[in-house]
Design an enzyme around this catalytic site. Structure first.
Site, PDB file in Angstrom:
ATOM      1  N   ARG A   1     -24.527 -14.576  34.648  1.00 25.70           N
ATOM      2  CA  ARG A   1     -25.711 -14.584  35.519  1.00 25.70           C
ATOM      3  C   ARG A   1     -25.388 -15.065  36.934  1.00 25.70           C
ATOM      4  O   ARG A   1     -26.182 -14.877  37.863  1.00 25.70           O
ATOM      5  CB  ARG A   1     -26.833 -15.411  34.900  1.00 25.70           C
ATOM      6  CG  ARG A   1     -26.552 -16.892  34.826  1.00 25.70           C
ATOM      7  CD  ARG A   1     -27.540 -17.611  33.924  1.00 25.70           C
ATOM      8  NE  ARG A   1     -28.914 -17.253  34.203  1.00 25.70           N
ATOM      9  CZ  ARG A   1     -29.640 -17.759  35.201  1.00 25.70           C
ATOM     10  NH1 ARG A   1     -29.086 -18.651  36.011  1.00 25.70           N
ATOM     11  NH2 ARG A   1     -30.883 -17.397  35.379  1.00 25.70           N
TER      12      ARG A   1
ATOM     13  N   ASP B   1     -31.904 -22.563  40.086  1.00 28.04           N
ATOM     14  CA  ASP B   1     -32.101 -22.966  38.697  1.00 28.04           C
ATOM     15  C   ASP B   1     -31.816 -24.445  38.512  1.00 28.04           C
ATOM     16  O   ASP B   1     -31.092 -25.071  39.279  1.00 28.04           O
ATOM     17  CB  ASP B   1     -31.168 -22.171  37.772  1.00 28.04           C
ATOM     18  CG  ASP B   1     -31.696 -20.782  37.495  1.00 28.04           C
ATOM     19  OD1 ASP B   1     -32.879 -20.548  37.727  1.00 28.04           O
ATOM     20  OD2 ASP B   1     -30.899 -19.932  37.053  1.00 28.04           O
TER      21      ASP B   1
ATOM     22  N   GLU C   1     -12.559 -25.014   8.701  1.00 30.42           N
ATOM     23  CA  GLU C   1     -12.409 -26.430   9.024  1.00 30.42           C
ATOM     24  C   GLU C   1     -11.948 -26.665  10.453  1.00 30.42           C
ATOM     25  O   GLU C   1     -12.350 -27.608  11.105  1.00 30.42           O
ATOM     26  CB  GLU C   1     -11.416 -27.072   8.047  1.00 30.42           C
ATOM     27  CG  GLU C   1     -11.201 -28.561   8.252  1.00 30.42           C
ATOM     28  CD  GLU C   1     -12.436 -29.393   7.972  1.00 30.42           C
ATOM     29  OE1 GLU C   1     -12.514 -30.521   8.471  1.00 30.42           O
ATOM     30  OE2 GLU C   1     -13.340 -28.884   7.262  1.00 30.42           O
TER      31      GLU C   1
END
Length: 250
Positions: free
Chosen positions: A156, A171, A118
């Protein structure tokens, strides 16, 4: 860089840690990736790490003692001298962005806490973690997949992690815009041709085309990004032209 993931399912992490960019970065010694099973720090014969919530209600709540003990174990490893960022993956956290990836990529040590059940005992939030992160407004079974997503985006960005060092810089989101379209051989496939500009060999013109394509794609798909993107005068002029062109085609 060192990254530790506290999880009940270390096998989920190890599979990813040994694959693709993460695996190569690990092999090169660019990053140390470790999965720590915090059930090992339960401190009870049943190895339970959760309990029912005070005040009633459904579900189970992760107890604070195994989490604190696991973090203290990680911090006791020789060489861990600088205070790490301790990140809790949870739906209530700040929505993760590329800018956060670039910020976290500068850290020497990160610890991710991945929960199930939970939720977490609130004392973990109040007295242990430094950051709470969410990867979106949806619910997953646990925090492992979000943590691995964040870790991939951070690793990366480490020098030497990518074969082409310019890839991470260009990117989508790294420039504040979505990335421009890419093409490769063959020059024509089923009647669909690569844009002539990319075959021209004129690199300056290609860069202009790519920038305008990034602007157009962002305008069409994520116009909200343009509010915070760093735009040059030429960018703004190109955007106005693209907006006029778009309105004329409606």
């Amino acid at each position: 860089m060192r990254i530790d993931v506290l999880t009940l399912f270390p096998e989920m992490c190890e599979g990813v840690f040994g694959t693709s960019i993460l695996g190569k970065a690990r092999e090169k010694g660019i990053v140390s990736l470790n999965a720590v099973n915090f059930r090992d720090f339960s401190g009870n014969k049943h190895n339970s790490v959760d309990d029912t919530p005070y005040g009633g209600g459904g579900g189970m709540v992760l107890k604070p003692d195994p989490i604190f003990a696991a973090v203290e174990h990680v911090l006791a490893v020789p060489g861990n001298q600088k205070k790490p960022r301790i990140i809790l993956m949870c739906p209530q956290g700040q929505t993760y962005t590329q800018q956060m990836a670039e910020e976290l990529a500068q850290e020497e040590h990160l610890i991710f806490i991945c929960g199930h059940y939970e939720g977490y005992d609130e004392r973990i939030r109040e007295h242990l973690v430094t950051d709470e992160l969410s990867i979106g407004d949806y619910v997953l079974t646990g925090g492992e997949l979000p943590a691995l997503t964040v870790i991939d985006s951070i690793v990366r960005l480490q020098p030497g992690a990518l074969g082409n060092e310019t890839s991470a810089v260009t990117d989508s989101f790294s420039t504040g815009l979505l990335e421009y379209p890419h093409y490769t051989r063959p020059a024509e496939f089923r009647g669909w041709k690569v844009p002539d500009i990319l075959l021209s060999g004129h690199h300056a013109n290609i860069e202009v085309w790519r920038r305008e394509q990034a602007l157009q794609r962002t305008l069409e798909r994520r116009p909200d990004l343009l509010e915070t993107a760093e735009l040059t005068v030429k960018d703004k002029t190109a955007l106005e032209r693209l907006k006029r062109s778009s309105s004329n085609t409606l």
